[in-house]
Scaffold this active site. Structure first.
Site, PDB file in Angstrom:
ATOM      1  N   SER A  24      84.344 -70.786 -13.307  1.00 17.71           N
ATOM      2  CA  SER A  24      85.362 -71.553 -14.309  1.00 17.71           C
ATOM      3  C   SER A  24      85.252 -72.905 -14.661  1.00 17.71           C
ATOM      4  O   SER A  24      84.228 -73.182 -14.944  1.00 17.71           O
ATOM      5  CB  SER A  24      86.740 -71.238 -13.397  1.00 17.71           C
ATOM      6  OG  SER A  24      87.849 -71.445 -14.588  1.00 17.71           O
TER       7      SER A  24
ATOM      8  N   ASP B 279      87.467 -74.090 -20.745  1.00 22.05           N
ATOM      9  CA  ASP B 279      86.932 -74.352 -19.640  1.00 22.05           C
ATOM     10  C   ASP B 279      85.319 -73.681 -19.583  1.00 22.05           C
ATOM     11  O   ASP B 279      84.878 -72.801 -20.592  1.00 22.05           O
ATOM     12  CB  ASP B 279      87.703 -74.297 -18.381  1.00 22.05           C
ATOM     13  CG  ASP B 279      88.101 -72.863 -18.239  1.00 22.05           C
ATOM     14  OD1 ASP B 279      88.053 -72.011 -19.232  1.00 22.05           O
ATOM     15  OD2 ASP B 279      88.427 -72.566 -17.191  1.00 22.05           O
TER      16      ASP B 279
ATOM     17  N   ASP C 188      84.471 -70.893 -18.264  1.00 16.36           N
ATOM     18  CA  ASP C 188      84.472 -69.500 -18.611  1.00 16.36           C
ATOM     19  C   ASP C 188      85.429 -68.989 -19.791  1.00 16.36           C
ATOM     20  O   ASP C 188      85.813 -67.882 -19.719  1.00 16.36           O
ATOM     21  CB  ASP C 188      84.558 -68.415 -17.390  1.00 16.36           C
ATOM     22  CG  ASP C 188      86.181 -68.717 -16.603  1.00 16.36           C
ATOM     23  OD1 ASP C 188      86.737 -69.706 -17.168  1.00 16.36           O
ATOM     24  OD2 ASP C 188      86.301 -67.983 -15.979  1.00 16.36           O
TER      25      ASP C 188
END
Length: 453
Positions: free
Chosen positions: A109, A246, A248
């Site tokens: 992430s 962000d 992902d």
């Protein structure tokens, strides 16, 4: 031993904490646990193998981890559809779209490039409940599935994965984005291929930054955790809005044309009011966490929208949404969940709908965001304390009550013990920064004195 699964899958330093061996084992254990039940039995009765979707973000370690996961799944008799580099919400959508038995997303992430993680999604593209994660973790020490000959799984490319997701996103829009100049920050992450295409197809005029991933630069000075460059680009190009993802792309934060940050709470406020006006906000209810700003609560009350609070974590927001059949929820960090269109937070979906509201109303983002007044919010982490004793300490409870009496209706106090380390988080909101600072640090001193180890 500490629990392997955290709040969002298994995460750690790639090739040290998160190794190829662990990835292989997790894949095999997941296959054993998630291919049980009537659906899997029906597949086998028809001579078909279970199917899993596999995807990753562009960080370099994702290459060997994806190979290990694919090997673990195939060796357990699961057919693997490898979607390559796509956002986490795209993987979740594809699992549901093709009726796959489950799926695996390899991503850390918003974390820096050396980290990585493994997120596992159930049938329908939903996050796993704690008890299923515990079963997978327990199965790491059990015998694995060992099919032979034609019963082992096949690994193939999910050729139209990105196209399916793009078509889905465009189909959700209530209004085109024609005429709006968007600066898009893709965090050098999984959104770099999809997000510019979708915004362009939706009619926006684009300036793109952070869309040159090289495996090492994900989240490096770009994306939703580093908004300075986005704000600078919006001002330099005279754009109407900036949208940041962000690594992902399950988060979305924004910047208005004046360079001011619009966070997840403000985005939720804008979308909730819009959805309520259009009659699509189920039960006129928004779900958010206890860390959402007091201004969001007041804005919802002013617009006759009910607000339900959950523990911190988008998984708890999602549980509440699903349990009550609600349509909108999220976190201040930019995880926004629109259950009509997604089973998890989707930063591209959120950004599209935020800009669509600008187009629908003809209002600039700063005007839309004015529906909510952001109260100064101070968070102090008090480390090295007995966080388990927090709720039973009467002196701390009295100090909290005194602070709440001083604030009245103009602020809020929240003390939360950490779930993983000896720490207490002290959060205070107030009508002005000085009061928030004073009360937060005063309460932190009391906690430190009373609970010191």
């Amino acid at each position: 031993m500490p629990r392997l699964f955290g709040t969002d899958g298994v995460r750690g330093l790639a090739n040290r904490d998160l190794t190829a061996g662990l990835a292989l084992g997790l894949a095999q254990a997941s296959a054993a646990v998630l291919t049980q039940g009537r659906r899997a039995e029906s597949r086998r009765a028809e001579g078909r193998r279970p199917v899993a979707v596999l995807a990753r973000d562009p960080r370099i370690s994702g290459e060997f981890l994806a190979s290990a996961v694919a090997a673990g799944l195939a060796s357990s008799g699961v057919d693997v559809l490898d979607a390559g580099v796509i956002p986490t919400p795209a993987a979740a959508f594809l699992i549901a779209d093709i009726g796959a038995d489950f799926g695996v997303m390899i991503s850390a992430s918003h974390n820096p490039a050396p980290d990585n993680g493994i997120k596992i999604f159930a049938f329908g593209g939903t996050k796993l409940p704690d008890d299923v994660e515990d079963r997978i973790e327990a199965h790491l020490d059990h015998d694995k599935l060992t099919p032979i000959a034609g019963d082992v799984g096949r690994i193939s490319r999910f050729a139209d994965a990105e196209d399916r997701y793009v078509v889905h996103l465009l189909g959700t829009l209530p209004h085109r984005l024609d005429g709006i100049h968007v600066v898009l920050d893709c965090a050098n992450g999984a959104a770099a291929g999809v997000s510019p295409q979708v915004f362009t197809d939706a009619g926006a005029r684009l300036t793109v930054i952070g869309a040159n991933p090289n495996g090492l630069n994900i989240n490096d000075g770009v994306g939703s955790t580093h908004l300075d460059n986005l704000a600078k680009a919006v001002l330099e190009h005279g754009a109407d809005v900036g949208i940041a993802h962000d690594g992902d792309a399950d988060r979305c934060l924004a910047v208005d044309r004046n360079g001011n940050i619009v966070d997840g709470d403000q985005i939720m406020a804008i979308l909730a009011v819009s959805m309520a006006e259009r009659g699509v906000l189920k039960d006129r209810t928004l779900v958010a966490t206890v860390m959402s700003n007091l201004g969001l609560r007041k804005a919802m009350a002013a617009n006759d929208i009910r607000m339900i609070e959950t523990k911190v974590g988008d998984r708890y927001v999602l549980e509440e949404l699903n349990a009550n059949g609600l349509s909108l929820g999220g976190e201040q960090s930019g995880h926004v969940i629109m259950t009509e269109f997604a089973t998890t937070g989707d930063g591209i979906l959120t950004g599209l709908h935020l800009v669509a509201e600008m187009a629908r109303t003809g209002k600039p983002l700063h005007e839309l965001a004015s529906v909510m007044t952001v109260f100064p919010q101070i968070l102090v982490n008090v480390r090295g304390v007995d966080h388990h004793a927090l709720k039973s300490d009467d002196v701390i409870a009295d100090a909290v009550r005194e602070a709440e009496l001083e604030l009245g209706e103009t602020g809020r106090v929240l003390l939360r013990p950490s779930g993983t380390e000896p720490m207490v988080r002290v959060m205070v909101e107030a009508a002005d920064q000085a009061t928030a600072d004073r009360l937060a640090h005063s309460l932190a001193d009391v906690v430190r004195e009373r609970l010191a180890l």
